[in-house]
Design an enzyme around this catalytic site. Structure first.
Site, short mmCIF file in Angstrom:
data_model
loop_
_atom_site.label_atom_id
_atom_site.label_comp_id
_atom_site.label_asym_id
_atom_site.label_seq_id
_atom_site.Cartn_x
_atom_site.Cartn_y
_atom_site.Cartn_z
N CYS A 76 0.81 -1.21 0.00
CA CYS A 76 0.00 0.00 0.00
C CYS A 76 0.86 1.28 0.00
CB CYS A 76 -0.97 -0.08 1.18
SG CYS A 76 -2.37 1.02 0.99
N HIS A 85 -3.50 -5.85 2.64
CA HIS A 85 -3.13 -5.99 4.05
C HIS A 85 -3.76 -7.29 4.54
CE1 HIS A 85 -1.88 -1.77 4.41
NE2 HIS A 85 -2.94 -1.45 3.69
N1 GLN Z 1 -2.28 6.62 2.62
C1 GLN Z 1 -2.37 5.78 1.50
C2 GLN Z 1 -3.73 5.73 0.83
O1 GLN Z 1 -4.75 5.96 1.46
C3 GLN Z 1 -1.92 4.39 1.88
C4 GLN Z 1 -2.83 3.73 2.87
C5 GLN Z 1 -2.33 2.39 3.29
O2 GLN Z 1 -1.13 2.13 3.34
N2 GLN Z 1 -3.27 1.54 3.67
O3 GLN Z 1 -3.80 5.44 -0.36
#
Ligand code: GLN
Length: 241
Positions: free
Chosen positions: A93, A190
């Protein structure tokens, strides 16, 4: 046999169980008699990526991402060399988004990426976050299951992990998830991704062993529990479709 993993910014980049990926790598190495040494990297000033056999970057909120950007910028060339040289890596992510040209936050702030790969990510104020369980059909890895929660939409023309059956993946339009380039995996999953997707975990370990020890015979281990977990989730998601 010994392998070394660099875990970047575990104090800042660890969302929705991402640390479970490191535990899965460690365990699946241990079950094969391989010692995986884990080094947590919080300051990149004097590190040499050539000293590790694989690396891991977890996800982060926009705030954490903007703090971590500075640290990553210091070793941009090292990252590029490692990726081009085939060092296996898993980036999740926010960690994945860093590798591209930029990540535009929902507030419109453009966080420069490492620009190692030719892609970009944008969040939009008028578009919802992409949240939920996700099922991906992968030619290489079979069914991949996980959980996603991101505002960023990533667009690229590299190889991907596979086709999204349920959920969003890279963005909300092309139904593709992640990125696979040399031995680098970028993904929005995740959950954590590795414990219930053992084929992906073993891909990373195998690549690290091949780089370090050449033609090494990879011992099979019993995957019944992991594959049951994977199938259980995949069935639920497929039936909900
Ligand atoms: N902040 C980033 C987004 O919202 C990554 C979020 C994350 O790592 N889950 O795209």
């Amino acid at each position: 046999m010994n392998l070394k993993l660099y875990h970047f910014m575990p104090d800042k980049l660890n969302l929705y169980g991402d640390i479970g990926n490191v535990i899965a790598l460690k365990k699946r190495c241990e079950w094969r008699g391989i010692n995986l040494e884990i080094e947590n990297i919080t300051d990149t000033s004097n590190i040499k990526l050539s000293n590790c056999d694989m690396f891991f970057i977890g996800g982060g909120s926009d705030r954490e991402q903007s703090i971590a950007t500075e640290q990553f910028a210091k070793i941009k060339n090292e990252f590029k060399a490692a990726i081009e040289g085939g060092t296996p890596a898993l980036t999740i992510c926010g960690g994945y988004q860093f590798l591209g040209e930029y990540y535009k936050t929902v507030e419109g702030e453009k966080l420069p990426g490492l620009n190692i790969l030719d892609f970009y990510t944008e969040s939009y104020k008028d578009k919802p976050r992409l949240i939920g369980n996700i099922l991906v059909e992968s030619e290489q890895f079979g069914d991949i299951v996980g959980f996603e929660n991101h505002g960023g939409r990533t667009f690229h023309n590299y190889g991907t992990l596979g086709d999204v059956v349920v959920g969003y993946g890279n963005n909300d339009s092309d139904k593709k998830e992640g990125l696979l380039y040399n031995n680098l995996i970028g993904t929005y999953l995740h959950g954590a991704i590795l414990p219930k997707n053992p084929n992906v975990t073993d891909y990373l370990i195998k690549a690290a062993l091949e780089n370090k020890y050449g033609n090494y015979e990879f011992p099979d281990i019993n995957n019944d529990i992991e594959l049951d977990a994977n199938r259980y989730m995949a069935d639920i998601l497929r039936n909900k479709k």
